[in-house]
Write an enzyme that holds these catalytic residues in place. Sequence first.
Site, PDB file in Angstrom:
ATOM      1  N   ASP A  30      -8.934   0.556   8.883  1.00 14.64           N
ATOM      2  CA  ASP A  30      -9.043   1.907   8.305  1.00 14.64           C
ATOM      3  C   ASP A  30      -9.997   2.765   9.127  1.00 14.64           C
ATOM      4  O   ASP A  30      -9.693   3.895   9.499  1.00 14.64           O
ATOM      5  CB  ASP A  30      -9.572   1.851   6.864  1.00 14.64           C
ATOM      6  CG  ASP A  30      -8.574   1.261   5.879  1.00 14.64           C
ATOM      7  OD1 ASP A  30      -7.362   1.300   6.154  1.00 14.64           O
ATOM      8  OD2 ASP A  30      -9.026   0.761   4.832  1.00 14.64           O
ATOM      9  N   GLU A  48       0.838  -1.193   0.000  1.00 16.76           N
ATOM     10  CA  GLU A  48       0.000   0.000   0.000  1.00 16.76           C
ATOM     11  C   GLU A  48       0.873   1.243   0.000  1.00 16.76           C
ATOM     12  O   GLU A  48       1.956   1.258   0.564  1.00 16.76           O
ATOM     13  CB  GLU A  48      -0.873   0.043   1.263  1.00 16.76           C
ATOM     14  CG  GLU A  48      -2.048  -0.898   1.224  1.00 16.76           C
ATOM     15  CD  GLU A  48      -2.999  -0.668   2.408  1.00 16.76           C
ATOM     16  OE1 GLU A  48      -2.790   0.284   3.178  1.00 16.76           O
ATOM     17  OE2 GLU A  48      -3.936  -1.453   2.538  1.00 16.76           O
ATOM     18  N   HIS A 103      -4.753   6.515   1.033  1.00 17.57           N
ATOM     19  CA  HIS A 103      -3.926   5.317   0.830  1.00 17.57           C
ATOM     20  C   HIS A 103      -4.559   4.450  -0.247  1.00 17.57           C
ATOM     21  O   HIS A 103      -5.693   4.674  -0.643  1.00 17.57           O
ATOM     22  CB  HIS A 103      -3.687   4.551   2.135  1.00 17.57           C
ATOM     23  CG  HIS A 103      -4.888   3.846   2.694  1.00 17.57           C
ATOM     24  ND1 HIS A 103      -5.887   4.492   3.381  1.00 17.57           N
ATOM     25  CD2 HIS A 103      -5.245   2.541   2.675  1.00 17.57           C
ATOM     26  CE1 HIS A 103      -6.798   3.613   3.767  1.00 17.57           C
ATOM     27  NE2 HIS A 103      -6.435   2.417   3.341  1.00 17.57           N
TER      28      HIS A 103
HETATM   29 ZN   LIG Z   1      -7.130   0.546   3.845  1.00 14.02          ZN
END
Ligand SMILES: [Zn+2]
Length: 158
Positions: free
Chosen positions: A112, A37, A99
């Site tokens: 998240d 990521e 992200h």
């Molecule tokens: Zn995420």
Amino acid sequence: MQFMSTWADSNGQRLVYLAPEVLAIFDRYIQGEQEAEAGGILLGHVRGAHLELLEATVPTPKDRRLKYFFERLLHGHRSIAEQRWRESNGLIRYLGEWHTHPEDHPTPSGLDVTEWQKLAAARRDGRPLLAVIVGRKSLRVEYMQSNGVRHQLHSVSL
Ligand SMILES: [Zn+2]
């Protein structure tokens, strides 16, 4: 450019505009299957109820060695935010986070959501956090309030 520049909440009262420079960064970091990521912070202007995103910070070499975005944040990203704020006499502010996910149309993970709420609660100006996830085909754009209430935004054509 494949991603949309203008977003609104459900009643159309709050608009978020993403400058071409920000969309170009998102485009550059679209996540492939084998890649980690990427992410950073979002900076820009507050115009009444609206936001104008002017800059997305990009991963540092240190960031990119780690798989998950939220373990890395700090360091360079925060100091860039402080520098821009000083240089602009407070006009360019920290607005939120972005992200990537390796999904076409990304949805936030439980982690998240938890981290967004922490970041929203940590804001000194009391404004909601703007959270963006960059998927392969679309963006997920949300406001997160400090009390955990979320509002998903939708792209609009002007
Ligand atoms: Zn995420």
